[in-house]
Design an enzyme around this catalytic site. Structure first.
Site, PDB file in Angstrom:
ATOM      1  N   HIS B  67       2.571  20.448  12.240  1.00 31.59           N
ATOM      2  CA  HIS B  67       3.253  19.288  11.272  1.00 31.59           C
ATOM      3  C   HIS B  67       4.017  18.126  12.306  1.00 31.59           C
ATOM      4  CE1 HIS B  67       6.984  18.016   9.558  1.00 31.59           C
ATOM      5  NE2 HIS B  67       6.143  17.833   8.516  1.00 31.59           N
ATOM      6  N   GLU B  70       1.027  16.018  13.301  1.00 34.42           N
ATOM      7  CA  GLU B  70       0.726  15.198  12.073  1.00 34.42           C
ATOM      8  C   GLU B  70       1.559  13.971  12.015  1.00 34.42           C
ATOM      9  OE1 GLU B  70       2.405  14.423   8.343  1.00 34.42           O
ATOM     10  OE2 GLU B  70       1.907  16.547   8.225  1.00 34.42           O
ATOM     11  N   HIS B  71       2.710  14.133  11.992  1.00 33.46           N
ATOM     12  CA  HIS B  71       3.773  12.780  12.321  1.00 33.46           C
ATOM     13  C   HIS B  71       3.312  12.101  13.372  1.00 33.46           C
ATOM     14  CE1 HIS B  71       7.615  13.627   9.646  1.00 33.46           C
ATOM     15  NE2 HIS B  71       6.874  14.579   9.283  1.00 33.46           N
ATOM     16  N   GLU B 142      13.851  16.373   7.815  1.00 29.14           N
ATOM     17  CA  GLU B 142      13.057  17.100   6.966  1.00 29.14           C
ATOM     18  C   GLU B 142      13.314  18.253   6.682  1.00 29.14           C
ATOM     19  OE1 GLU B 142       8.855  16.316   7.870  1.00 29.14           O
ATOM     20  OE2 GLU B 142       8.085  17.280   6.164  1.00 29.14           O
TER      21      GLU B 142
END
Lengths: 424, 431
Positions: B67, B70-71, B142
């Site tokens: 993840h 991905e960012h 997040e």
């Protein structure tokens, strides 16, 4: 672009949009009345009670079974506010039989089912059945309580309540828990009858359909009686004397910073599309000033965005930050607003923003519900602006228009929900 | 380029495997304004133990790294690629799941330019110590957003109750501590191992000319050089068939309690049409047991144990699979017990063939509705493809199901003894 045929059938403003791209047909019935304190809870409860049974399908399991037989036709009913308009929306989406090996006609039956739910509810001696109403009240009470558990939603509701205190727009969309105690099958049935009598009714139909056939179905099945839409005025937005700050503490990990502004611009006003461009550049998109400065540059938040309420004239900023970063975040957000007002953005920013907005509008009309939402703005404001007009209007917005729209924006209320141990 | 027509659905799918191993699929949708494209790697949060490409030793990477990667893909030395998509009138996004990382855009103009941007940014990793550190603040926010979200806590609590070892039980975003350990070298290593075109799939759906778009993508790929393709070597610890904990309770400062009941898949290695059949069978059974047309739903609602947040689903991938049933409840423990009892009761009842046929119709209609959605088509197609299934087989497979085949799935999957867990969010007195 597709044509939109408007015709009034059984006092329903019927808008038929034949398009070949979809494998289903969507019906959306908008039932609009004035938002007011005395009916807000009853109307919020109404859709779930109507879905509990009809004369023809006397129980939820029968309605759901009938929907399954129609190849999983999808029926939903919910309530929203658009400015100070209170809108109950019934939607049914049904497969187009063209794409099925079984050729049973489904469209007409879907209209019948919609009509059954709307016009022929299950009643006992002139009231909704008591047990169904009690069960739905319990479920509704739980839904109201659950808002507290969704902090983004809770903060949004609290900001709205604080900022618009004394205005109808402050009413929470699910209504009030205390009202539920006094609602009975009989009183709710009165709300139902009054709503059908007074509401402005708009039906939208999108799909690969024959107009004449749809008109016949509406005329034959959706026989609304004694409907005379009540005319009403909504209140003008109040100008704040000075910005207010409301803080609240809860046991949470992430603080919520929500800021409300009055825009002085509503749907149908000259500057409305300039306001849309403003919003997209300020906080409505990933290239926006809020996203770039609050998130990317300062790493303060995962989300920092803004959105426009079109029929009340509000701009809302929302973001999730650490509790002790309040000052820093507010400072950055205020700076972005000042920059927008001062015109500190380039021609390229404007053209980039317009490209994004244009794309969003075209994407919205690819979805039946989206297309209907865009069209319905016009029905509320009493001025039709078709989807194709949205694109044209956006294209014409200039940098001066954006600065002018920005100049009317006034900060009203800041709501900060912070965690224990943070802030003070 | 191959072409497959699906007559009844009136769809034609175009596909090609490029020289570098990339699979490209194009589904033309005449009449749509929008084109939606996804570029997906078969790499998600569960792939946390592997042999890095070009090395021999197996490594374990910090939780949340897929993840995080991905960012970070969205940035290069010229800044943020969101800006480029905006200028080209597109909106871009990405998501990381247990088994996939997908990059996507949608646009109504400049489709080729946007495709080029998508291919180029995903195939150009650029990380510095500084940009990696800066991202940590954003992802920490997040993570804390999810910490306040009782539904998310309930779901991962349930996975922790069901699984002993499998990394599916770990939050996709990781923790503040685990992401704190991520370095730029870790990111390059994961990138190198999992972002080879041979491990990726592109899916384009929209108003496009398939030949033209396919040539454009092929040209773009032929200009780039990639090392020889090697299938990534992944490792998963052994996972017992039984659940880890039968009941897990998480106190949270909420007003409304929540219950999720999970059933852990006993044969999580099914792939292809067999998996598709199994997945659809379990979903159909769930609908028969707990759907809104069932007597069980009416009884649960009338007794006040559920409200309309009640839902259920079954999902499976290579290595894991689970049914999840539940929703908000004022009596979360009783609801968990009642769900279990209703499953057992249903197994003993005579099979209701009429309800089976009706619900199958519903599933067929749902699929047609989903065919209106480019997002659904691209994302589901990719998920299916990575598991050897084919999205357009859904209707034929649904039509193949019989009461007998469902009966057998009912007896094997719905094991409430060894493979059922419940997780409860319990309101604590916060004020």
């Amino acid at each position: 672009m597709i044509g939109l045929d408007n015709v009034t059938i059984n006092s329903i403003n019927t808008h038929i949009m034949p398009v070949k791209t979809f494998k289903t047909t969507t019906f959306v019935l908008q039932v609009r009345t004035k938002l007011s304190r005395d009916t807000v809870t009853g109307r919020a409860l109404l859709p779930s009670v109507l879905e509990r049974g009809t004369e023809h399908f006397p129980g939820r399991q029968y309605i759901q079974g009938a929907l399954e037989e129609l190849y999983g036709a999808h029926l939903t009913a919910d309530v929203v506010k658009k400015g100070e308009h209170h809108v109950i929306t019934f939607r049914i989406e049904v497969a187009n039989e063209k794409f099925l090996s079984d050729n049973t006609p489904l469209t007409g039956r879907a209209v019948q089912l919609l009509a059954s739910v709307l016009l022929y509810p299950l009643t006992e001696n002139g009231s909704f059945p008591a047990d169904a109403v009690e069960e739905e009240k319990r479920s509704h009470r739980q839904k109201i309580a659950g808002i507290y558990d969704d902090k983004m939603r809770y903060a949004g509701m609290r900001l709205n309540e604080e900022m618009c205190r004394g205005e109808a727009y402050a009413l929470p969309i699910l209504g009030f828990e205390e009202d539920l105690d006094t609602i009975t099958g009989a009183s709710l049935y009165e709300v139902y009858k009054q709503t059908l009598r007074e509401a402005a009714l708009d039906l939208y139909v999108v799909g690969d359909v024959e107009e004449e056939e749809i008109k016949n179905f509406v005329e034959q099945y959706l026989q609304v009686k004694n409907n005379e839409p009540a005319s009403y005025r909504t209140e003008d937005a109040k100008e704040p004397d000075k910005p207010r700050l409301v803080k609240e503490e809860q046991q949470i990990q992430q603080a919520k910073l929500h800021i409300g502004y009055r825009t002085g611009t509503k749907f149908g006003d000259k500057d409305y599309f300039a306001l849309q461009v403003f919003n997209s550049l300020f906080g409505g998109s990933p290239h926006s000033k809020l996203f770039v400065n609050v998130r990317e540059k300062a790493s303060l938040a995962y989300y920092a965005a803004s959105r426009v309420e079109s029929h009340k004239g509000l701009l809302l900023v929302l973001s999730g930050i650490e509790s002790d970063k309040y000052e820093e975040a507010v400072k950055i957000i205020d700076k972005q607003m000042e920059d927008m007002k001062a015109g500190n953005f380039t021609e390229e920013d404007i053209s980039q923003t317009k490209a994004v907005l244009k794309n969003q509008i075209l994407e919205t009309i690819d979805v039946p519900r989206g297309r209907i939402e865009l069209e319905y703005h016009g029905a509320i404001a009493g001025r039709r602006i078709g989807a194709e007009d949205w694109v044209k209007e956006i294209e014409q917005v200039t940098r001066e228009d954006v600065v002018r729209a920005a100049s009317k924006i006034v900060k009203d209320t800041t709501y900060f929900l912070y965690g224990k141990g943070g802030d003070e | 380029m191959e072409q497959v027509a699906f007559g009844q659905l009136q769809e034609t799918l175009y596909k090609k495997k490029l020289a570098n191993g990339l699979d490209v699929f194009i589904l033309p949708k005449p009449g749509f304004n929008k084109t939606y494209a996804t570029f997906t790697t078969k790499y998600g949060s569960v792939d946390n133990e592997f042999v890095p490409l070009g090395e021999n030793e197996r490594v374990k990477v910090p939780d949340g790294i897929a993840h995080f990667l991905e960012h970070k893909m969205f940035e290069d030395e010229n800044g943020d690629v969101f800006q480029d998509f905006s200028r080209q009138g597109a909106s871009a996004n990405a998501f990381t799941s247990f088994t996939r990382t997908a990059y996507l855009f949608s646009s109504t103009s400049n489709v080729e330019t946007n495709l080029e941007t998508l291919l180029n940014f995903v195939q150009y990793p650029y990380f510095t110590d500084e940009t990696v550190e800066k991202e940590k603040g954003i992802i920490e926010q997040e993570i804390s957003m999810y910490e306040d979200n009782p539904d998310w806590q309930n779901f991962f609590g349930l996975l922790q109750a069901m699984y002993h070892n499998h990394p599916v039980k770990t939050d996709i975003a990781g923790t503040a501590e685990s992401i704190g350990r991520i370095t730029k070298n870790d990111l390059y290593m994961c990138y190198r191992t999992f972002y080879h075109p041979a491990n990726m799939t592109m899916f384009i759906v929209g108003n496009v000319e398939p030949e033209k778009v396919m040539n454009f993508i092929e040209l773009n790929q032929n200009e780039k050089e990639f090392p020889e393709a090697e299938s990534p070597q992944r490792f998963f610890s052994d996972e017992p068939e039984q659940v880890s904990e039968k009941m897990k309770t998480i106190p949270m400062p909420v007003k409304v309690g929540k219950t999720l009941v999970g059933i852990k898949e006993s044969e999580p290695d099914k792939q292809g049409r067999e998996l598709l059949k199994h997945e659809l069978s379990v979903q159909l059974l769930l609908e028969m047991i707990f759907g809104q047309s069932s007597k069980n739903y009416q009884d649960l609602f009338s007794s006040g144990l559920i409200d309309d947040s009640f839902s259920f689903d079954y999902t499976a991938e290579k290595g894991f699979g689970f049914t999840v049933i539940g929703g908000d409840s004022s009596e979360p423990e009783s609801l968990a017990g009642k769900i279990t009892a209703l499953i057992e009761e249903f197994k003993k009842l005579p099979f209701d063939e009429e309800s089976f046929r009706r619900i199958r119709k519903k599933k067929i209609g749902f699929f047609l509705r989903a065919m209106n959605s480019p997002e659904y088509i691209a994302n589901q197609f990719t998920r299916y493809y990575f598991n050897g299934m084919h999205l357009f087989d859904v209707i034929p497979v649904l039509e193949e199901l019989t009461p007998e085949s469902l009966q057998s799935t009912l007896q094997t999957h719905f094991d409430t003894e060894a493979r059922l867990s419940a997780c409860i969010i319990k309101p604590e007195d916060s004020e």
